[in-house]
Design a protein around this motif. Sequence first.
Motif, short mmCIF file in Angstrom:
data_model
loop_
_atom_site.label_atom_id
_atom_site.label_comp_id
_atom_site.label_asym_id
_atom_site.label_seq_id
_atom_site.Cartn_x
_atom_site.Cartn_y
_atom_site.Cartn_z
N ASP A 146 0.76 -1.18 -0.18
CA ASP A 146 -0.06 0.17 -0.14
C ASP A 146 0.71 1.24 -0.01
N LEU A 147 2.04 0.84 0.69
CA LEU A 147 2.68 2.35 0.92
C LEU A 147 4.34 1.90 0.84
N HIS A 148 5.09 2.87 0.22
CA HIS A 148 6.58 2.46 0.23
C HIS A 148 7.13 3.81 0.53
N LEU A 149 8.09 3.42 1.54
CA LEU A 149 8.76 4.64 2.15
C LEU A 149 10.33 4.41 2.03
N LEU A 150 11.16 5.79 1.63
CA LEU A 150 12.36 5.47 1.20
C LEU A 150 13.17 7.05 1.51
N PRO A 151 14.56 7.01 1.95
CA PRO A 151 15.28 8.20 1.95
C PRO A 151 15.16 8.83 0.65
N VAL A 152 15.39 10.21 0.67
CA VAL A 152 15.60 10.94 -0.85
C VAL A 152 16.60 11.72 -0.60
N GLY A 153 17.80 11.84 -1.67
CA GLY A 153 18.92 12.44 -1.55
C GLY A 153 19.14 13.17 -2.93
N ASN A 154 19.68 12.48 -3.85
CA ASN A 154 19.92 12.95 -5.24
C ASN A 154 18.40 12.65 -6.00
N ALA A 155 17.71 11.99 -5.55
CA ALA A 155 16.32 11.41 -5.87
C ALA A 155 16.09 10.46 -7.06
N ILE B 175 1.25 -7.59 -13.74
CA ILE B 175 2.01 -8.52 -12.55
C ILE B 175 1.65 -8.10 -11.16
N ALA B 176 1.44 -6.74 -11.12
CA ALA B 176 0.67 -6.04 -9.77
C ALA B 176 -0.72 -5.59 -10.15
N THR B 177 -1.34 -5.61 -9.15
CA THR B 177 -3.06 -5.06 -9.49
C THR B 177 -2.84 -3.68 -9.24
N ARG B 178 -1.78 -2.76 -8.32
CA ARG B 178 -2.01 -1.73 -8.12
C ARG B 178 -0.64 -1.04 -7.99
N THR B 179 -0.35 0.15 -7.66
CA THR B 179 0.76 0.59 -7.50
C THR B 179 0.82 1.21 -6.01
N PRO B 180 1.92 1.48 -5.08
CA PRO B 180 1.93 1.92 -3.86
C PRO B 180 1.86 3.31 -3.86
N ARG B 181 1.48 4.03 -2.87
CA ARG B 181 1.93 5.45 -2.56
C ARG B 181 3.36 5.62 -2.07
N MET B 182 4.06 6.67 -2.71
CA MET B 182 5.45 6.91 -2.47
C MET B 182 5.60 7.90 -1.35
N TRP B 183 6.29 7.76 -0.52
CA TRP B 183 6.64 8.47 0.73
C TRP B 183 8.26 8.60 0.65
N GLY B 184 8.53 9.93 0.28
CA GLY B 184 10.10 10.19 0.54
C GLY B 184 10.43 11.01 1.58
#
Length: 351
Positions: free
Chosen positions: A180-189, A207-216
């Motif tokens: 549902d949700l993917h979190l990661l650090p952001v530097g040069n992006a 292959i996936a039914t959906r995409t996650p929300r991206m939290w950086g």
Amino acid sequence: TRQWRGVIEEYRDRLPVTESTPVVTLLEGGTPLVPAQVLSERTGCEVFLKVEGANPTGSFKDRGMTMAITRAKEEGAKAVICASTGNTSASATAYAVRAGMVSAVLVPQGKIALGKMAQALVHGARILQVDGNFDDCLTLARGLADNYPVALVNSVNPVRIEGQKTAAFEIVDALGDAPDLHLLPVGNAGNITAYWRGYREYAADGIATRTPRMWGFQAWGSAPIVRGEPVKDPQTIATAIRIGNPASWALAEQARDESGGMIEAVTDRQILSAYRFLASREGVFVEPASAASVAGLLHAAERGLVDPGQRIVCTVTGNGLKDPDWAVAGAPQPTVVPVDADAAAAHLGLR
Ligand code: F0G
């Protein structure tokens, strides 16, 4: 026997290679997706850590570097160059060794973790410490690649992003669908750009039914995307993401907006607290910048922004051994004991 073959062989049909491409690999990728028990309890969610420090040079950069060095080799390059806060330089140089190429690296003077400098040195990089920050290093690297016979392997090289998108594939392959949700650090992006590309590609192909929300998450003193303007003198103890003008800025905003996500800032205090939490409660030792994703999750959960019942993945981008200073700082000195079981037991509180 069957072992993981590295991201190019595992995802060959989704990457820009042909049958005759000379693959340069250290068998990167195939990293653990570890269930995070304490984080799951705290958030009421099912939280996983994508442990990218388990890559051959200890960071996610290897996924992009196998592609970048492979393509540089295919194109006949003899030398590669990168600007780096440390991990890219370690990865580029290790893969350059495999390809028989010279690796030149530009790093901000005094602002790279010792473990990363050690890697660049031992792999035989030509290291220049630049009197400036990462953004200055990248400007210089671009200028050199434009005017001299040396290939640029920063994430402004589009094949780097292609290689790095394989992390999203692995997550969907492991979970059976996107989180549902993917979190990661952001530097040069570059990495948030790469994950979003990978998730979108798998969804487009069914292959996936959906995409996650991206939290950086950027570090507070180095948060240009959050502030909406470049930061001239970026500061943070998380040296890996001490970046004031990210190259993939617009693509990161696209990932945020298309996914219905957000990019926020976490303080150094929150980063260090998450760093200690991961090591002492989850058993996963990451470098400070990597803990920004988990700092962001904990901070969002405290503010009631994390609905329970979700499936959440936090990427932890680099191995803790790269930058051990923060593990040692403030920790008590280990007790010295004689070779005596009773004395040792007493110190351990066993009697
Ligand atoms: N985490 C770590 C450990 C990193 O080394 C980096 C970037 C990031 C997160 C941020 O990823 O730049 O794709 O947004 N390190 C680069 C380097 C800048 O030179 O090693 P990003």
